[in-house]
Design a protein around this motif. Structure first.
Motif, PDB file in Angstrom:
ATOM      1  N   TYR A  61       8.858   1.286 -10.314  1.00 16.20           N
ATOM      2  CA  TYR A  61       7.455   1.480  -9.958  1.00 16.20           C
ATOM      3  C   TYR A  61       6.968   2.824 -10.481  1.00 16.20           C
ATOM      4  N   GLY A  62       5.671   2.899 -10.710  1.00 12.37           N
ATOM      5  CA  GLY A  62       5.070   4.137 -11.175  1.00 12.37           C
ATOM      6  C   GLY A  62       3.662   4.273 -10.634  1.00 12.37           C
ATOM      7  N   VAL A  63       3.240   5.502 -10.394  1.00 12.59           N
ATOM      8  CA  VAL A  63       1.927   5.777  -9.817  1.00 12.59           C
ATOM      9  C   VAL A  63       1.093   6.588 -10.800  1.00 12.59           C
ATOM     10  N   VAL A  73       7.608   8.071 -11.625  1.00  7.23           N
ATOM     11  CA  VAL A  73       8.329   6.819 -11.850  1.00  7.23           C
ATOM     12  C   VAL A  73       9.558   6.805 -10.961  1.00  7.23           C
ATOM     13  N   GLY A  74       9.792   5.697 -10.278  1.00  7.03           N
ATOM     14  CA  GLY A  74      10.963   5.572  -9.429  1.00  7.03           C
ATOM     15  C   GLY A  74      11.532   4.168  -9.487  1.00  7.03           C
ATOM     16  N   ALA A 141      15.498   5.564 -18.405  1.00  4.62           N
ATOM     17  CA  ALA A 141      14.896   5.224 -19.692  1.00  4.62           C
ATOM     18  C   ALA A 141      13.375   5.273 -19.615  1.00  4.62           C
ATOM     19  N   LEU A 142      12.818   4.793 -18.522  1.00  4.89           N
ATOM     20  CA  LEU A 142      11.361   4.798 -18.362  1.00  4.89           C
ATOM     21  C   LEU A 142      10.833   6.217 -18.188  1.00  4.89           C
ATOM     22  N   GLN A 143      11.544   7.029 -17.429  1.00  2.78           N
ATOM     23  CA  GLN A 143      11.132   8.423 -17.270  1.00  2.78           C
ATOM     24  C   GLN A 143      11.201   9.161 -18.604  1.00  2.78           C
ATOM     25  N   PRO A 148       6.823  11.543 -16.779  1.00  2.54           N
ATOM     26  CA  PRO A 148       5.889  11.819 -15.678  1.00  2.54           C
ATOM     27  C   PRO A 148       6.097  13.241 -15.155  1.00  2.54           C
ATOM     28  N   PRO A 149       5.033  13.989 -14.886  1.00  2.01           N
ATOM     29  CA  PRO A 149       5.189  15.397 -14.488  1.00  2.01           C
ATOM     30  C   PRO A 149       5.994  15.598 -13.197  1.00  2.01           C
TER      31      PRO A 149
END
Length: 225
Positions: A61-63, A73-74, A141-143, A148-149
């Motif tokens: 998930y990401g906000v 991202v988590g 991989a997504l991070q 994301p800051p």
């Protein structure tokens, strides 16, 4: 934004909260309003929507916030619980820094549904790795791809922040990410599609089966807008 404008905005934020918390009845009203909003966002993230089932099990998930873009991202193995709590902030730091009232978009990927499309050897390897390690690998991989800051720094006991070099990470996720490049490619493609998809006017949620997009800011709009 220059330093003076930033400081003025900060003082304005404090002044607004001082008004909202001016006495016990207003404090109670503030508490109720904030929890009601967070509860609605959590329900949109997790409950069944149309023909799509509830979001449970493993997920990324990401906000996103207006202006800042993707903030965090988590990953989780308990999406039903974790995503419901995410906007409440009882066991997650994100809502303390970026209030859910300012979340523009939340993207959720049910990554286990991508496994049948992955190369057969990766499918078997992901089964061997287990959902925890595989989820950490995809999260890393997504991070790394999105930077994301709020994932790019860590708190220090001295009260400041230390940059994180995601590319040089030796975490379990970073180590195992090298083993599932095909699954990572599928995940990033699904993420990109959901990050850019346009929601129908006045619609706060879109579920594609593989993932879900929720727009918390839509909840601020009057019903007749």
């Amino acid at each position: 934004m220059d330093d003076q404008t930033y400081e003025d905005a900060y003082r304005g934020w404090r002044a607004s909260l001082t008004t909202l918390l001016a006495d016990p009845p207003r404090l109670a009203r503030w508490q109720e309003r904030r929890f009601q909003f967070a509860h609605r966002v959590g329900a949109l993230l997790t409950e069944a929507h149309g023909d799509s089932p509830a979001v449970t099990g493993c997920a990324l998930y990401g906000v996103f916030a207006a202006g800042a873009g993707l903030c965090y991202v988590g990953q989780t193995q308990e999406a039903g619980r974790r995503l419901r709590d995410l906007p409440v902030g009882e066991s997650h730091h994100l809502a303390n820094t970026v209030p859910p009232e300012l979340w523009e978009r939340v993207v959720v990927i049910r990554w286990p549904l991508l496994l049948p499309e992955a190369p057969s050897k990766e499918y078997a390897l992901a089964e061997e790795m287990g959902p925890i390690v595989c989820g950490l690998a995809l999260e890393h991989a997504l991070q790394l791809a999105t930077v994301p800051p709020l994932n790019s720094r860590r708190r220090r006991t001295s009260g400041d922040w230390q940059p994180r070099n995601l590319a040089q990470s030796r975490s379990r996720g970073a180590i195992h990410a090298q083993s599932v490049p095909g699954l990572i490619h599928l995940t990033l493609a699904a993420w990109t599609a959901l990050s850019q998809v346009e929601l129908r006017e006045n619609s706060a949620v879109l579920d594609t089966g593989i993932g879900r997009v929720v727009s918390p800011t839509t909840l601020h709009q009057p019903p007749d807008v």
